[in-house]
Scaffold this motif. Structure first.
Motif, PDB file in Angstrom:
ATOM      1  N   MET A  14      -1.989   5.620  -5.978  1.00  0.00           N
ATOM      2  CA  MET A  14      -0.721   5.238  -5.351  1.00  0.00           C
ATOM      3  C   MET A  14       0.408   6.206  -5.698  1.00  0.00           C
ATOM      4  SD  MET A  14      -0.974   1.212  -6.146  1.00  0.00           S
ATOM      5  CE  MET A  14       0.703   0.746  -5.760  1.00  0.00           C
ATOM      6  N   THR A  15       0.350   6.785  -6.915  1.00  0.00           N
ATOM      7  CA  THR A  15       1.416   7.701  -7.312  1.00  0.00           C
ATOM      8  C   THR A  15       1.317   9.019  -6.544  1.00  0.00           C
ATOM      9  OG1 THR A  15       0.139   8.692  -9.118  1.00  0.00           O
ATOM     10  CG2 THR A  15       1.500   6.787  -9.663  1.00  0.00           C
ATOM     11  N   ARG A  16       0.164   9.272  -5.918  1.00  0.00           N
ATOM     12  CA  ARG A  16      -0.037  10.531  -5.201  1.00  0.00           C
ATOM     13  C   ARG A  16       0.171  10.382  -3.695  1.00  0.00           C
ATOM     14  NH1 ARG A  16       0.092  11.599 -10.051  1.00  0.00           N
ATOM     15  NH2 ARG A  16      -1.600  12.589 -11.209  1.00  0.00           N
ATOM     16  N   ASN A  17       0.194   9.135  -3.229  1.00  0.00           N
ATOM     17  CA  ASN A  17       0.230   8.898  -1.791  1.00  0.00           C
ATOM     18  C   ASN A  17       1.127   7.706  -1.476  1.00  0.00           C
ATOM     19  OD1 ASN A  17      -0.374   7.997   0.857  1.00  0.00           O
ATOM     20  ND2 ASN A  17      -2.345   9.071   0.783  1.00  0.00           N
ATOM     21  N   LYS A  18       2.278   8.004  -0.871  1.00  0.00           N
ATOM     22  CA  LYS A  18       3.288   6.980  -0.653  1.00  0.00           C
ATOM     23  C   LYS A  18       2.825   5.860   0.287  1.00  0.00           C
ATOM     24  CE  LYS A  18       8.247   6.783  -0.184  1.00  0.00           C
ATOM     25  NZ  LYS A  18       8.545   5.968  -1.314  1.00  0.00           N
ATOM     26  N   LYS A  19       2.058   6.265   1.329  1.00  0.00           N
ATOM     27  CA  LYS A  19       1.590   5.260   2.293  1.00  0.00           C
ATOM     28  C   LYS A  19       0.669   4.250   1.623  1.00  0.00           C
ATOM     29  CE  LYS A  19       1.902   7.443   6.800  1.00  0.00           C
ATOM     30  NZ  LYS A  19       1.195   8.298   7.747  1.00  0.00           N
ATOM     31  N   VAL A  20      -0.272   4.781   0.846  1.00  0.00           N
ATOM     32  CA  VAL A  20      -1.198   3.901   0.128  1.00  0.00           C
ATOM     33  C   VAL A  20      -0.407   2.995  -0.813  1.00  0.00           C
ATOM     34  CG1 VAL A  20      -3.086   3.839  -1.542  1.00  0.00           C
ATOM     35  CG2 VAL A  20      -3.114   5.518   0.298  1.00  0.00           C
ATOM     36  N   ALA A  21       0.582   3.576  -1.486  1.00  0.00           N
ATOM     37  CA  ALA A  21       1.384   2.785  -2.429  1.00  0.00           C
ATOM     38  C   ALA A  21       2.057   1.617  -1.717  1.00  0.00           C
ATOM     39  CB  ALA A  21       2.434   3.683  -3.091  1.00  0.00           C
ATOM     40  N   ASN A  22       2.688   1.885  -0.577  1.00  0.00           N
ATOM     41  CA  ASN A  22       3.368   0.810   0.146  1.00  0.00           C
ATOM     42  C   ASN A  22       2.401  -0.271   0.599  1.00  0.00           C
ATOM     43  OD1 ASN A  22       5.847   1.994  -0.164  1.00  0.00           O
ATOM     44  ND2 ASN A  22       5.715   3.154   1.762  1.00  0.00           N
ATOM     45  N   PHE A  23       1.233   0.170   1.071  1.00  0.00           N
ATOM     46  CA  PHE A  23       0.223  -0.791   1.533  1.00  0.00           C
ATOM     47  C   PHE A  23      -0.236  -1.690   0.386  1.00  0.00           C
ATOM     48  CE2 PHE A  23      -4.312  -1.806   2.050  1.00  0.00           C
ATOM     49  CZ  PHE A  23      -4.232  -2.616   3.170  1.00  0.00           C
ATOM     50  N   ILE A  24      -0.547  -1.067  -0.751  1.00  0.00           N
ATOM     51  CA  ILE A  24      -1.049  -1.845  -1.893  1.00  0.00           C
ATOM     52  C   ILE A  24       0.036  -2.791  -2.428  1.00  0.00           C
ATOM     53  CG2 ILE A  24      -1.949  -1.705  -4.265  1.00  0.00           C
ATOM     54  CD1 ILE A  24      -4.054  -0.691  -2.480  1.00  0.00           C
ATOM     55  N   PHE A  25       1.263  -2.283  -2.486  1.00  0.00           N
ATOM     56  CA  PHE A  25       2.350  -3.150  -2.962  1.00  0.00           C
ATOM     57  C   PHE A  25       2.468  -4.397  -2.096  1.00  0.00           C
ATOM     58  CE2 PHE A  25       4.717   0.459  -5.201  1.00  0.00           C
ATOM     59  CZ  PHE A  25       4.366  -0.032  -6.448  1.00  0.00           C
ATOM     60  N   ALA A  26       2.455  -4.197  -0.759  1.00  0.00           N
ATOM     61  CA  ALA A  26       2.603  -5.317   0.164  1.00  0.00           C
ATOM     62  C   ALA A  26       1.434  -6.294   0.015  1.00  0.00           C
ATOM     63  CB  ALA A  26       2.687  -4.799   1.599  1.00  0.00           C
ATOM     64  N   THR A  27       0.208  -5.751   0.046  1.00  0.00           N
ATOM     65  CA  THR A  27      -0.980  -6.595  -0.044  1.00  0.00           C
ATOM     66  C   THR A  27      -0.995  -7.396  -1.343  1.00  0.00           C
ATOM     67  OG1 THR A  27      -2.099  -4.764   1.023  1.00  0.00           O
ATOM     68  CG2 THR A  27      -3.486  -6.555   0.221  1.00  0.00           C
ATOM     69  N   SER A  28      -0.731  -6.691  -2.464  1.00  0.00           N
ATOM     70  CA  SER A  28      -0.863  -7.378  -3.745  1.00  0.00           C
ATOM     71  C   SER A  28       0.205  -8.469  -3.889  1.00  0.00           C
ATOM     72  CB  SER A  28      -0.790  -6.381  -4.905  1.00  0.00           C
ATOM     73  OG  SER A  28       0.437  -5.698  -4.881  1.00  0.00           O
ATOM     74  N   ASN A  29       1.380  -8.231  -3.315  1.00  0.00           N
ATOM     75  CA  ASN A  29       2.417  -9.261  -3.380  1.00  0.00           C
ATOM     76  C   ASN A  29       2.017 -10.505  -2.613  1.00  0.00           C
ATOM     77  OD1 ASN A  29       4.368  -8.262  -5.060  1.00  0.00           O
ATOM     78  ND2 ASN A  29       5.319  -7.029  -3.456  1.00  0.00           N
ATOM     79  N   ILE A  30       1.440 -10.289  -1.422  1.00  0.00           N
ATOM     80  CA  ILE A  30       0.996 -11.442  -0.617  1.00  0.00           C
ATOM     81  C   ILE A  30      -0.064 -12.220  -1.383  1.00  0.00           C
ATOM     82  CG2 ILE A  30      -0.252 -12.121   1.475  1.00  0.00           C
ATOM     83  CD1 ILE A  30       1.117  -9.651   2.827  1.00  0.00           C
ATOM     84  N   LEU A  31      -1.074 -11.485  -1.908  1.00  0.00           N
ATOM     85  CA  LEU A  31      -2.162 -12.150  -2.631  1.00  0.00           C
ATOM     86  C   LEU A  31      -1.630 -12.932  -3.827  1.00  0.00           C
ATOM     87  CD1 LEU A  31      -4.827  -9.304  -2.574  1.00  0.00           C
ATOM     88  CD2 LEU A  31      -4.975 -11.506  -1.398  1.00  0.00           C
ATOM     89  N   TYR A  32      -0.667 -12.345  -4.516  1.00  0.00           N
ATOM     90  CA  TYR A  32      -0.137 -12.950  -5.731  1.00  0.00           C
ATOM     91  C   TYR A  32       0.578 -14.261  -5.420  1.00  0.00           C
ATOM     92  CZ  TYR A  32       1.422 -12.734 -10.595  1.00  0.00           C
ATOM     93  OH  TYR A  32       1.603 -12.976 -11.936  1.00  0.00           O
ATOM     94  N   CYS A  33       1.064 -14.372  -4.174  1.00  0.00           N
ATOM     95  CA  CYS A  33       1.826 -15.569  -3.816  1.00  0.00           C
ATOM     96  C   CYS A  33       0.943 -16.733  -3.382  1.00  0.00           C
ATOM     97  CB  CYS A  33       2.812 -15.250  -2.698  1.00  0.00           C
ATOM     98  SG  CYS A  33       4.140 -14.201  -3.258  1.00  0.00           S
ATOM     99  N   ILE A  34      -0.342 -16.456  -3.102  1.00  0.00           N
ATOM    100  CA  ILE A  34      -1.228 -17.546  -2.683  1.00  0.00           C
ATOM    101  C   ILE A  34      -1.523 -18.446  -3.886  1.00  0.00           C
ATOM    102  CG2 ILE A  34      -3.516 -18.107  -1.744  1.00  0.00           C
ATOM    103  CD1 ILE A  34      -3.493 -15.371  -0.379  1.00  0.00           C
ATOM    104  N   PRO A  35      -1.310 -19.758  -3.739  1.00  0.00           N
ATOM    105  CA  PRO A  35      -1.625 -20.666  -4.866  1.00  0.00           C
ATOM    106  C   PRO A  35      -3.103 -20.569  -5.219  1.00  0.00           C
ATOM    107  CG  PRO A  35      -0.445 -21.816  -3.108  1.00  0.00           C
ATOM    108  CD  PRO A  35      -0.805 -20.484  -2.575  1.00  0.00           C
ATOM    109  N   SER A  36      -3.414 -20.674  -6.506  1.00  0.00           N
ATOM    110  CA  SER A  36      -4.786 -20.393  -6.926  1.00  0.00           C
ATOM    111  C   SER A  36      -5.806 -21.349  -6.321  1.00  0.00           C
ATOM    112  CB  SER A  36      -4.891 -20.356  -8.439  1.00  0.00           C
ATOM    113  OG  SER A  36      -3.981 -21.235  -9.026  1.00  0.00           O
ATOM    114  N   ILE A  37      -5.462 -22.628  -6.214  1.00  0.00           N
ATOM    115  CA  ILE A  37      -6.400 -23.581  -5.610  1.00  0.00           C
ATOM    116  C   ILE A  37      -6.727 -23.150  -4.183  1.00  0.00           C
ATOM    117  CG2 ILE A  37      -6.507 -25.917  -4.633  1.00  0.00           C
ATOM    118  CD1 ILE A  37      -7.149 -26.066  -7.469  1.00  0.00           C
ATOM    119  N   ALA A  38      -5.680 -22.718  -3.450  1.00  0.00           N
ATOM    120  CA  ALA A  38      -5.890 -22.280  -2.073  1.00  0.00           C
ATOM    121  C   ALA A  38      -6.764 -21.040  -2.038  1.00  0.00           C
ATOM    122  CB  ALA A  38      -4.543 -22.000  -1.416  1.00  0.00           C
TER     123      ALA A  38
END
Lengths: 320, 214
Positions: free
Chosen positions: B41-65
């Motif tokens: 991610m530190t070498r590629n801005k596009k990948v960084a933005n994609f991973i940041f967005a994805t990981s934030n969404i995943l992190y917000c899903i309640p664990s039971i769900a």
């Protein structure tokens, strides 16, 4: 040694080139100071030499070879680089920091240890004490010294220094300058030294290159820059007391060799002692202090050698 | 509660070990996966933005769900595979972020200096960027470890036989001693881990305090 021929550097997105058709010859074994106001292109020029930046046009050669024909990394391993921020690695000890380039050059272990020890001693630190310390345990002046040692470690024929003493206090700074001169006397590197401090330039430079608007306006010995400024810009830049600065770098004994006079009057009230470091500046100061137009110079046994007058000093200045 | 614990030592030990084995597997996989991705991610801005967005969404899903969604996917179903994947996905946010910020925050003048000395990109990564990023990466590792250890408790609902089971079964049987045993054990383990890891983190941060005379 280093030739820059019609070098231009235009940063992307800018209209005015940072370096504009610049020509400069940096002589081997000498310390050349790049002097100028901020934004005049002196640091950019430095960074073009070790290819931290690439020029837009023009050629730079080192010993006749175009720098673009060198492998970038091995070129840099043969050019010492010391910057104002120093950039010591905080996770490595002083020894390890100094050993970076020798390691990159794959010297054998014993040779590296020896070179690192020698350098730590040369910068006035103790290899067994400061050598084992981490940079955060050093004072600002000590860190700067280590930065210089690290720049010299790989035994590079060329060293680039970008305002290396800009961030240290005046006392430490004077000491660092003296040490650099001592080291340079022993190692005779080709040094390019960027500064905006006129006093520093006069003190350190074998040659001074005056930069303005991306060009070298004049490149000469300090005394010539001071006494024979090429144009009004150089004249103004060096300041209205530039003649006094010139007096500081001319040794009194040079004047005496050139202009030996018989003693006319052995009045002991107006004499100064000659030593290797006396300059015309101290002679003039004595003249003013004693309110006379002529003073007697004595050796360290208080024996009169010659006389120096105010006229002698000003004539000698313009003779240069 | 002490009586309950002494009577059921073997079950409790078994559940604790199962808890650790799930946790450790998830941690190991996360490290192997997210550290290189964080570096990339530190070498590629596009990948960084994609991973940041994805990981934030995943992190917000309640664990039971999250567990529920995963078990509906064929090949995964109930059990360890789904549990590990859920935990690894949760780790994406703290891990990739700590690697990314650790490397991005390395003092630019350091990079300038070592580049000027002739270090190539590989030398710079291994000798400067990575070592300098260690404290940040470790703090991400600490957050991840604590999160995985506590979230693993909920994996009991998709068939994991771990400390969470003491809580869930205790609840359905109205056995408060069983619930308390599970809850207290998980809490103690988590707090202890956090304590140990924070001690290590303090030790690591020493060399990253930037240059400056004393």
């Amino acid at each position: 040694m280093i030739f820059l021929e019609s070098v231009t550097k235009l940063y992307p997105g800018e209209k005015i080139p940072a370096i504009d058709n610049l020509n400069l010859h940096v002589e081997a074994g000498k310390l050349t100071v790049f002097l100028g106001k901020s934004g005049c292109g002196k640091s950019t020029t430095l960074r073009l030499i070790n290819r931290m930046l690439d020029s837009t046009s023009g050629t730079i050669t080192i010993n006749g070879k175009n720098i673009k024909d060198f492998d970038e990394d091995s070129l840099r391993r043969d050019i010492g680089y010391v910057i104002q921020d120093i950039g010591l690695l905080p996770n490595k000890t002083v020894e390890e920091n100094i050993a970076i380039v020798p390691k990159l050059k794959k010297w054998d272990k014993e040779m590296i240890t020896q070179r690192v020890r020698d350098l730590i001693l040369m910068i006035g630190l103790d290899p067994d004490i400061e050598g084992k310390k981490y940079p955060r345990h050093l004072s600002g002046g000590q860190m700067q010294r280590v930065g210089v040692a690290r720049g010299l470690a790989g035994n590079p024929p060329i060293v680039l220094m970008d305002e290396p003493f800009g961030a240290v206090d005046p006392i430490a700074r004077t000491k660092l300058q003296d040490d650099l001169l001592k080291i340079q006397n022993a190692e005779k590197k080709t040094i390019c030294f960027v500064t905006h401090d006129i006093d520093e330039a006069i003190k350190l430079g074998d040659k001074i290159a005056i930069f303005n608007e991306g060009k070298v306006v004049q490149c000469d010995e300090p005394i010539k820059i001071l006494m024979r400024p090429k144009n009004d810009f150089v004249k103004e830049f060096m300041g209205e007391t530039r003649v006094l600065d010139a007096l500081k770098i001319i040794k009194l004994k040079d004047l005496i060799e050139d202009n030996h006079k018989k003693i006319t009057d052995e009045n002991l009230d107006r004499k100064i002692e000659l030593n290797d470091n006396s300059t015309l500046y101290s002679a003039l100061a004595n003249l003013i202090e004693k309110n006379k137009s002529i003073i007697t110079i004595v050796d360290n046994e208080n024996k009169p050698i010659t006389e120096v007058s105010f006229d002698d000093i000003s004539k000698y200045l313009y003779k240069e | 509660m002490i009586e309950y614990m002494s009577k059921n030592t073997s079950v409790i030990t078994k559940y604790t070990l199962a808890h650790f084995s799930l946790t450790i597997s998830a941690i190991l996989i996360s490290l192997i996966l997210w550290i290189p991705i964080g570096v990339y991610m530190t070498r590629n801005k596009k990948v960084a933005n994609f991973i940041f967005a994805t990981s934030n969404i995943l992190y917000c899903i309640p664990s039971i769900a999250m567990f529920a969604i995963l078990i509906t996917i064929p090949f995964l179903g109930l059990g360890r595979k789904s549990a590990i994947i859920a935990l690894v996905l949760y780790s994406m946010m703290p891990m990739t972020r700590s690697v990314y910020t650790g490397i991005k925050n390395v003092d630019k003048s350091l990079i300038e200096a070592v580049k000027g000395m002739g270090m190539n990109a590989r030398n710079i990564f291994w000798e400067v960027e990575l070592p300098m990023a260690v404290p940040s990466i470790f703090s991400g590792f600490r957050i991840m470890t604590i999160m995985i250890t506590s979230t693993a408790t909920l994996a009991t609902y998709i068939g994991e036989k771990n400390l969470g089971r003491l809580i869930s079964q205790g609840l359905s049987r109205s056995n408060m001693e069983m619930v308390a045993t599970g809850a207290i054990l998980v809490s103690i383990i988590t707090l202890l881990l956090d304590f140990i890891l924070s001690k290590i983190e303090d030790k690591l941060s020493w060399y990253n305090t930037n240059a400056g005379g004393e």
